[in-house]
Design an enzyme around this catalytic site. Structure first.
Site, PDB file in Angstrom:
ATOM      1  N   GLY A 187       0.792  -1.223   0.000  1.00 58.73           N
ATOM      2  CA  GLY A 187       0.000   0.000   0.000  1.00 58.73           C
ATOM      3  C   GLY A 187       0.820   1.266   0.000  1.00 58.73           C
ATOM      4  O   GLY A 187       1.710   1.431   0.816  1.00 58.73           O
ATOM      5  N   SER A 188       0.537   2.192  -0.888  1.00 61.84           N
ATOM      6  CA  SER A 188       1.376   3.376  -1.002  1.00 61.84           C
ATOM      7  C   SER A 188       0.796   4.342  -2.028  1.00 61.84           C
ATOM      8  O   SER A 188      -0.407   4.379  -2.230  1.00 61.84           O
ATOM      9  CB  SER A 188       2.797   2.963  -1.379  1.00 61.84           C
ATOM     10  OG  SER A 188       2.763   1.946  -2.356  1.00 61.84           O
ATOM     11  N   ARG A 189       1.683   5.094  -2.699  1.00 63.76           N
ATOM     12  CA  ARG A 189       1.227   6.135  -3.608  1.00 63.76           C
ATOM     13  C   ARG A 189       2.313   6.421  -4.648  1.00 63.76           C
ATOM     14  O   ARG A 189       3.502   6.274  -4.370  1.00 63.76           O
ATOM     15  CB  ARG A 189       0.922   7.383  -2.783  1.00 63.76           C
ATOM     16  CG  ARG A 189       0.791   8.673  -3.512  1.00 63.76           C
ATOM     17  CD  ARG A 189       0.364   9.739  -2.533  1.00 63.76           C
ATOM     18  NE  ARG A 189       0.524  11.093  -3.065  1.00 63.76           N
ATOM     19  CZ  ARG A 189      -0.054  12.153  -2.552  1.00 63.76           C
ATOM     20  NH1 ARG A 189      -0.841  12.046  -1.498  1.00 63.76           N
ATOM     21  NH2 ARG A 189       0.139  13.339  -3.083  1.00 63.76           N
TER      22      ARG A 189
END
EC number: 4.1.1.65
Length: 218
Positions: A187-189
C-alpha cells in the site's frame, strides 16, 4: 498470472508462520475445540492467500504511444493540481497522484519510453499515503524520464505500511513504456510531475491500471 520476484521472500516467511500457527493450533487447540482450530486455519489461510495476491502480476495488453503517458501503477487518482516541485525541477509542474490500496497490483511501470535522467532515493517518514505531506516527507524514490523533448518525474512514495521501495532504474538507462520500473510493498502512492501543457485524460477518483490507462498526452 505470475508472482513477482519481490514477493518470494515475503511469501516464504508467510508460509512458515502459517505452518507454525496451525501446527500449534492442531496440537493445543483442535484437540478440545475443533471449531476453533478450523477458524484459526481459515483465518490464517485467508491471510496467506492475501499476501500471495499482493505480489500478483496479471496478464495485460499494455498501451504504447509516443505522445501518451500511461499510468505507472494500479490505483485511484487522488490529486491533480499545479505545484512547486521540491526536487529536480525549478518551475511549476502539474502533479497527478495515484493512491494504491493493499488490494491493488503493486508493480510500478514506466509511464513513457525514453532515457532516465535522474534516479534518487530519499529516506523519510511513513505518513499515510493520502496525507498531503507524504509527497515530500515520506520515504520515496524519484525518477525523471526524458522523451521527445519532454521530462516527467515519477515519485514512488511509501505509506504507513509500505516500508520498502524497490527501483530498478539508474541514470542513462533507456526504457520502454509499460516495462517494470520498480515495486512498493503493502500500500502506497505514486506521484507524477508533468509539464503544465499536458492534456489530462483522467478525472479525480478514477480507477486506473498500470501500463494500460492513458493518464494524458502532449
Amino acid at each position: 498470472m505470475k508472482i513477482h520476484k519481490e514477493g518470494y521472500r515475503s511469501i516464504l516467511v508467510a508460509f512458515i508462520v502459517f505452518a507454525i500457527i496451525n501446527l500449534l493450533a492442531f496440537y493445543f487447540i483442535a484437540s478440545f475445540s475443533a471449531v476453533l482450530g478450523w477458524l484459526i486455519f481459515l483465518a490464517t489461510f485467508g491471510l496467506f492467500l492475501f499476501i500471495i495476491s499482493f505480489f500478483r502480476i496479471p496478464k495485460r495488453d499494455h498501451h504504447s504511444g509516443e505522445t501518451s503517458i500511461v499510468s505507472p501503477c494500479d490505483g485511484t487518482v487522488v490529486v491533480m493540481e499545479e505545484v512547486e516541485p521540491d526536487e529536480y525541477f525549478k518551475e511549476k509542474r502539474l502533479q497527478l497522484s495515484i493512491f494504491m490500496s493493499p488490494l491493488n497490483v503493486h508493480v510500478n511501470r514506466n509511464p513513457v519510453s525514453g532515457e532516465v535522467l535522474y534516479s534518487q532515493y530519499h529516506p523519510g517518514k511513513f505518513l499515510v499515503a493520502w496525507h498531503p505531506k507524504s509527497s515530500t516527507d515520506n520515504e520515496r524514490h524519484s525518477v525523471v524520464y526524458r522523451t521527445g523533448g519532454k521530462e516527467v518525474l515519477v515519485k514512488q512514495i511509501a505509506g504507513a505500511l509500505a516500508k520498502r521501495i524497490v527501483n530498478y532504474l539508474k541514470p542513462g538507462d533507456k526504457v520502454v513504456q509499460g516495462a517494470e520500473m520498480g515495486f512498493i510493498k503493502f500500500g502506497s502512492r505514486v506521484d507524477l510531475l508533468l509539464p503544465l501543457d499536458t492534456k489530462i485524460d483522467v478525472k479525480l477518483n478514477q480507477k486506473v491500471k498500470g501500463g494500460v490507462t492513458v493518464l494524458g498526452s502532449w
